[in-house]
Design a protein around this motif. Structure first.
Motif, PDB file in Angstrom:
ATOM      1  N   ARG A  68       0.727  -1.131   0.075  1.00  8.25           N
ATOM      2  CA  ARG A  68      -0.050   0.106   0.049  1.00  8.25           C
ATOM      3  C   ARG A  68       0.722   1.382  -0.121  1.00  8.25           C
ATOM      4  O   ARG A  68       0.429   2.507  -0.368  1.00  8.25           O
ATOM      5  N   ASP A  69       2.099   1.168   0.572  1.00  8.13           N
ATOM      6  CA  ASP A  69       2.855   2.525   0.484  1.00  8.13           C
ATOM      7  C   ASP A  69       3.914   2.695  -0.641  1.00  8.13           C
ATOM      8  O   ASP A  69       4.757   3.475  -0.621  1.00  8.13           O
ATOM      9  N   ALA A  70       3.845   1.399  -1.379  1.00  4.20           N
ATOM     10  CA  ALA A  70       5.037   1.368  -2.399  1.00  4.20           C
ATOM     11  C   ALA A  70       4.874   2.792  -3.619  1.00  4.20           C
ATOM     12  O   ALA A  70       3.648   2.988  -3.842  1.00  4.20           O
ATOM     13  N   ASP A  71       5.748   3.330  -3.867  1.00  2.00           N
ATOM     14  CA  ASP A  71       5.855   4.209  -4.988  1.00  2.00           C
ATOM     15  C   ASP A  71       5.787   3.820  -6.267  1.00  2.00           C
ATOM     16  O   ASP A  71       5.177   4.461  -7.221  1.00  2.00           O
ATOM     17  N   LEU A  72       6.248   2.595  -6.434  1.00  2.00           N
ATOM     18  CA  LEU A  72       6.441   1.915  -7.827  1.00  2.00           C
ATOM     19  C   LEU A  72       6.297   0.677  -7.460  1.00  2.00           C
ATOM     20  O   LEU A  72       6.919  -0.080  -6.771  1.00  2.00           O
ATOM     21  N   VAL A  73       5.506  -0.193  -8.571  1.00  2.00           N
ATOM     22  CA  VAL A  73       5.445  -1.622  -8.229  1.00  2.00           C
ATOM     23  C   VAL A  73       5.712  -2.129  -9.722  1.00  2.00           C
ATOM     24  O   VAL A  73       5.663  -1.905 -10.634  1.00  2.00           O
ATOM     25  N   ILE A  74       6.588  -3.528  -9.411  1.00  2.00           N
ATOM     26  CA  ILE A  74       7.200  -4.114 -10.896  1.00  2.00           C
ATOM     27  C   ILE A  74       6.419  -5.636 -10.541  1.00  2.00           C
ATOM     28  O   ILE A  74       6.775  -6.395  -9.882  1.00  2.00           O
ATOM     29  N   VAL A  94      -5.112  -1.792  -4.154  1.00  2.00           N
ATOM     30  CA  VAL A  94      -4.628  -1.710  -2.999  1.00  2.00           C
ATOM     31  C   VAL A  94      -3.252  -0.506  -2.725  1.00  2.00           C
ATOM     32  O   VAL A  94      -3.248   0.142  -1.756  1.00  2.00           O
ATOM     33  N   CYS A  95      -2.718  -0.262  -3.848  1.00  2.00           N
ATOM     34  CA  CYS A  95      -1.709   0.719  -3.753  1.00  2.00           C
ATOM     35  C   CYS A  95      -2.231   2.170  -3.909  1.00  2.00           C
ATOM     36  O   CYS A  95      -3.529   2.428  -4.100  1.00  2.00           O
ATOM     37  N   LYS A  96      -1.439   3.084  -3.688  1.00  2.00           N
ATOM     38  CA  LYS A  96      -1.465   4.544  -3.587  1.00  2.00           C
ATOM     39  C   LYS A  96      -1.915   4.957  -5.039  1.00  2.00           C
ATOM     40  O   LYS A  96      -1.625   4.268  -5.931  1.00  2.00           O
ATOM     41  N   PRO A  97      -2.932   5.781  -4.765  1.00  2.00           N
ATOM     42  CA  PRO A  97      -3.635   6.262  -6.298  1.00  2.00           C
ATOM     43  C   PRO A  97      -2.623   7.053  -7.417  1.00  2.00           C
ATOM     44  O   PRO A  97      -2.547   6.589  -8.469  1.00  2.00           O
ATOM     45  N   ASP A  98      -1.261   7.237  -6.544  1.00  4.60           N
ATOM     46  CA  ASP A  98      -0.274   7.938  -7.555  1.00  4.60           C
ATOM     47  C   ASP A  98       0.974   6.938  -7.936  1.00  4.60           C
ATOM     48  O   ASP A  98       1.984   7.284  -8.239  1.00  4.60           O
ATOM     49  N   ALA A  99       0.658   5.646  -7.220  1.00  2.11           N
ATOM     50  CA  ALA A  99       1.792   4.703  -7.413  1.00  2.11           C
ATOM     51  C   ALA A  99       2.140   4.241  -8.929  1.00  2.11           C
ATOM     52  O   ALA A  99       0.899   4.014  -9.735  1.00  2.11           O
ATOM     53  N   PHE A 100       3.176   4.159  -9.485  1.00  2.00           N
ATOM     54  CA  PHE A 100       3.464   3.871 -10.711  1.00  2.00           C
ATOM     55  C   PHE A 100       3.472   2.230 -10.748  1.00  2.00           C
ATOM     56  O   PHE A 100       3.788   1.412 -10.064  1.00  2.00           O
ATOM     57  N   LEU A 101       2.730   1.827 -11.754  1.00  2.00           N
ATOM     58  CA  LEU A 101       2.485   0.305 -12.034  1.00  2.00           C
ATOM     59  C   LEU A 101       3.185  -0.215 -13.344  1.00  2.00           C
ATOM     60  O   LEU A 101       2.755  -0.058 -14.264  1.00  2.00           O
ATOM     61  N   HIS A 121      -2.541   5.983 -17.074  1.00  3.39           N
ATOM     62  CA  HIS A 121      -1.546   6.610 -17.532  1.00  3.39           C
ATOM     63  C   HIS A 121      -0.254   6.450 -16.512  1.00  3.39           C
ATOM     64  O   HIS A 121       0.918   6.666 -16.797  1.00  3.39           O
ATOM     65  N   LEU A 122      -0.401   5.739 -15.535  1.00  2.00           N
ATOM     66  CA  LEU A 122       0.618   5.353 -14.537  1.00  2.00           C
ATOM     67  C   LEU A 122       1.256   3.905 -14.877  1.00  2.00           C
ATOM     68  O   LEU A 122       1.849   3.605 -14.159  1.00  2.00           O
ATOM     69  N   VAL A 123       0.553   3.307 -15.857  1.00  2.00           N
ATOM     70  CA  VAL A 123       1.038   1.903 -16.160  1.00  2.00           C
ATOM     71  C   VAL A 123       2.112   1.875 -17.396  1.00  2.00           C
ATOM     72  O   VAL A 123       1.867   2.560 -18.389  1.00  2.00           O
ATOM     73  N   ILE A 124       3.290   0.983 -17.254  1.00  2.92           N
ATOM     74  CA  ILE A 124       4.280   0.964 -18.320  1.00  2.92           C
ATOM     75  C   ILE A 124       5.093  -0.288 -18.214  1.00  2.92           C
ATOM     76  O   ILE A 124       5.033  -0.870 -17.190  1.00  2.92           O
ATOM     77  N   GLY A 125       5.510  -0.625 -19.261  1.00  2.00           N
ATOM     78  CA  GLY A 125       6.224  -1.680 -19.198  1.00  2.00           C
ATOM     79  C   GLY A 125       7.632  -1.572 -18.962  1.00  2.00           C
ATOM     80  O   GLY A 125       8.436  -0.556 -19.243  1.00  2.00           O
ATOM     81  N   THR A 126       8.146  -2.312 -17.810  1.00  2.00           N
ATOM     82  CA  THR A 126       9.703  -2.387 -17.699  1.00  2.00           C
ATOM     83  C   THR A 126      10.171  -3.780 -17.894  1.00  2.00           C
ATOM     84  O   THR A 126       9.992  -4.625 -17.171  1.00  2.00           O
ATOM     85  N   HIS A 127      10.743  -3.816 -19.005  1.00  2.00           N
ATOM     86  CA  HIS A 127      11.331  -5.204 -19.430  1.00  2.00           C
ATOM     87  C   HIS A 127      12.481  -5.574 -19.241  1.00  2.00           C
ATOM     88  O   HIS A 127      13.565  -4.812 -19.684  1.00  2.00           O
ATOM     89  N   THR A 146      -0.008   5.796 -21.302  1.00  2.00           N
ATOM     90  CA  THR A 146       1.405   6.261 -20.180  1.00  2.00           C
ATOM     91  C   THR A 146       1.669   7.764 -20.336  1.00  2.00           C
ATOM     92  O   THR A 146       1.926   8.364 -21.640  1.00  2.00           O
ATOM     93  N   SER A 147       1.761   8.341 -19.544  1.00  2.00           N
ATOM     94  CA  SER A 147       2.178   9.747 -19.258  1.00  2.00           C
ATOM     95  C   SER A 147       3.694   9.954 -19.262  1.00  2.00           C
ATOM     96  O   SER A 147       4.421   8.941 -19.035  1.00  2.00           O
ATOM     97  N   LEU A 148       3.930  11.046 -19.735  1.00  2.00           N
ATOM     98  CA  LEU A 148       5.423  11.510 -19.984  1.00  2.00           C
ATOM     99  C   LEU A 148       6.159  11.302 -18.391  1.00  2.00           C
ATOM    100  O   LEU A 148       7.400  11.103 -18.577  1.00  2.00           O
ATOM    101  N   THR A 149       5.473  11.625 -17.568  1.00  2.00           N
ATOM    102  CA  THR A 149       6.090  11.523 -16.097  1.00  2.00           C
ATOM    103  C   THR A 149       6.345  10.091 -15.660  1.00  2.00           C
ATOM    104  O   THR A 149       7.303   9.828 -15.193  1.00  2.00           O
ATOM    105  N   THR A 150       5.511   9.212 -16.085  1.00  2.00           N
ATOM    106  CA  THR A 150       5.469   7.752 -15.912  1.00  2.00           C
ATOM    107  C   THR A 150       6.987   7.168 -16.744  1.00  2.00           C
ATOM    108  O   THR A 150       7.763   6.398 -16.234  1.00  2.00           O
ATOM    109  N   ILE A 151       6.949   7.947 -17.937  1.00  2.00           N
ATOM    110  CA  ILE A 151       8.075   7.336 -18.886  1.00  2.00           C
ATOM    111  C   ILE A 151       9.562   7.734 -18.237  1.00  2.00           C
ATOM    112  O   ILE A 151      10.344   7.146 -17.990  1.00  2.00           O
ATOM    113  N   ALA A 152       9.252   9.154 -17.950  1.00  2.00           N
ATOM    114  CA  ALA A 152      10.494   9.546 -17.149  1.00  2.00           C
ATOM    115  C   ALA A 152      11.068   8.846 -15.953  1.00  2.00           C
ATOM    116  O   ALA A 152      12.131   8.774 -15.536  1.00  2.00           O
ATOM    117  N   THR A 153       9.801   8.356 -15.232  1.00  2.00           N
ATOM    118  CA  THR A 153      10.228   7.668 -13.735  1.00  2.00           C
ATOM    119  C   THR A 153      10.869   6.447 -14.154  1.00  2.00           C
ATOM    120  O   THR A 153      11.897   5.955 -13.439  1.00  2.00           O
TER     121      THR A 153
END
Ligand SMILES: CCCCCCCC(=O)CC(=O)SCCNC(=O)CCNC(=O)[C@H](O)C(C)(C)COP(=O)(O)OP(=O)(O)OC[C@H]1O[C@@H](n2cnc3c(N)ncnc32)[C@H](O)[C@@H]1OP(=O)(O)O
Ligand SMILES: NC(=O)C1=CN([C@@H]2O[C@H](COP(=O)(O)OP(=O)(O)OC[C@H]3O[C@@H](n4cnc5c(N)ncnc54)[C@H](O)[C@@H]3O)[C@@H](O)[C@H]2O)C=CC1
Length: 418
Positions: A68-74, A94-101, A121-127, A146-153
């Protein structure tokens, strides 16, 4: 839990919550991560450095609520769309509304996974690439929303992990694995026609690859491709009754990898795959008499015409198939340029760096030569459409083979996904 990914994060001093589905898997994962981190510590000590990261920065759990407190989940569960969606439904609740998934899928549709979340917009592939704690590449896959902020993150995460990140578009198998698919097909056809895994691997390792295609498949796990083919109805019980064993949708198909999986041979993790290993999870690949016998029986059953292959033929079939798909990727705007494809192969697939990456290599061979070989092969094998020369390859050959740095202007892609 992706064990290599957890190790990579811990190595970079990022606190991690590692989630598993049951206590047994959790214990196995914990031991594996522990071993990899101890090895990291040994290496640092040898260099006279303090062993920074320890297992203490990783919290192991079976409870989704701990995310629930994770900023980013893989996410790194099996390659299966329904399972991935089930996990993302849980994550979004479960996660924070602004967590990157993020998803570590090898090639599934990012948009379909994102569609079950509240914030696509917070969902992205990290392969990541196997072994994930060692290989330098992070393929960052942007979805439609996917948002630019998500890509940059995600790009910044790669940097923090000491990796080389490459942004690519969303299409089946993305860039690296999309090029790999026809390469592996060719490697498998060579087995049908008389080669053994060690012959094909030797040719490609002599060319400079860290691992030939069969050792590489054994490392990554044969079940990834198998699950993906089953989902696509190419293997398993979704294949329509009466489908010829070596054909799918009118195209040539090699079922050898499926047959190995059906025999429980998934690669290093089961101690057997295209090779045999000294133990479960072993790394020393030895030719296996079982595989030799299995291949001979298979060739006899299907009465396949044997074609002796020289190392040069092996290289041409496998590498030109891979390069040809690279041109399709550029036509489709999935990679922003040939250099990106080269960076992906140099850092993710053990491509010999001194050869500059597959697209640069093609330019050194000569595009006209690549085109001629593909053309000849395709005319003789019209049931292998992946060898039909790409339009962009033809165009570049026709305009006098401009240097690689000028290819982007020739593509002039209005449909870029980037
Ligand atoms: C379309 C169908 C889809 C198919 C499936 C797709 C799956 C995916 O989505 C994408 C993928 O991951 S594909 C696989 C990509 N990976 C590769 O191609 C690996 C190629 N191999 C290498 O680069 C080197 O052999 C390697 C780096 C592994 C080893 O390097 P060296 O040969 O120079 O060996 P060392 O210097 O002794 O080792 C360096 C570190 O690597 C560890 N290692 C070695 N062999 C290993 C193995 N077999 N398994 C796991 N780890 C291994 C070794 O322990 C060492 O680590 P440290 O001890 O920590 O330094
Ligand atoms: N193995 C490889 O070389 C690479 C794999 N990938 C991708 O990573 C993902 C995982 O693949 P592998 O690591 O090979 O598979 P794996 O079978 O080794 O690991 C899957 C893990 O997910 C866990 N899991 C399954 N269901 C779960 C659930 N409901 N909740 C929590 N955990 C669950 C399993 O217990 C297992 O630890 C796939 O999407 C694959 O395509 C991506 C790059 C490379």
């Amino acid at each position: 839990m992706g064990r290599g990914i957890v190790t990579s994060l811990a190595k970079a001093h990022i606190p991690v919550v590692a989630l598993e589905q049951d206590a047994q898997q959790l214990e196995i994962g914990k031991k594996a991560v522990n071993g990899l981190l101890e090895r990291e510590a040994e290496k640092l000590i040898k260099q006279g450095l303090a062993p920074g990261s320890t297992l203490a920065s990783v919290r192991f759990t079976l409870d989704f609520a701990d995310l629930r407190d994770a900023d980013l989940v893989i996410e790194a569960v099996y390659e299966n769309m329904e399972l991935k969606k089930e996990i993302f439904r849980k994550l979004t609740s479960v996660c924070k509304p602004d967590a990157f998934l993020c998803t570590n899928t090898s090639g599934l549709n990012i948009d379909e996974i994102a569609s079950v979340t509240k914030n696509p917009h917070l969902v992205i592939g990290t392969h990541f690439f196997s072994p994930a704690n060692i290989m330098k590449l992070l393929e960052v896959v942007r979805g439609h929303h996917t948002s630019l902020t998500t890509i940059a993150t995600a790009m910044n995460l790669g940097k923090t992990l000491g990796k080389v990140s490459v942004l690519v578009g969303n299409c089946p198998s993305f860039v690296g694995n999309r090029l790999l698919s026809p390469y592996l097909d060719q490697a498998s056809y060579l087995l049908e026609e008389g080669c053994y895994p060690e012959d094909v691997d030797k040719a490609l390792e002599d060319f400079g690859f860290a691992m030939g295609p069969f050792r590489m498949m054994d490392l990554a796990g044969l079940d990834i491709g198998w699950r993906s083919r089953m989902e696509r109805g190419l293997a398993g019980n979704k294949v329509p009754l009466g489908t010829p064993a070596r054909q799918r949708e009118g195209k040539r198909y090699c079922p050898l990898a499926d047959l190995l999986c059906e025999n429980g041979r998934l690669g290093q993790k089961t101690g057997k795959g295209w090779y045999q290993y000294e133990k479960l999870g072993g790394r020393i690949a030895q030719p296996d008499p079982w595989v030799k016998d299995f291949l001979q029986k298979y060739r006899n059953t299907h009465q396949i015409k044997q074609r002796p292959a020289t190392p040069e033929m092996i290289l041409e079939c496998c590498l030109y198939a891979l390069v040809n798909e690279g041109f399709h990727v550029l036509e489709d705007g999935i990679a922003s340029g040939p250099e990106d494809i080269d960076v992906i192969y140099n850092n993710g697939y053990g491509w010999p760096k001194y050869r500059g990456g597959p697209m640069y290599y093609a330019s050194t061979v000569g595009l006209t030569k690549v085109l001629d070989v593909l053309d000849k092969y395709y005319k003789e094998n019209p049931d292998v459409p992946s060898m039909k020369p790409a339009f962009l390859l033809k165009k570049l050959a026709m305009v006098g083979e401009p240097p690689l740095k000028e290819w982007r202007t020739q593509v002039g892609n209005p449909d870029s996904k980037l």
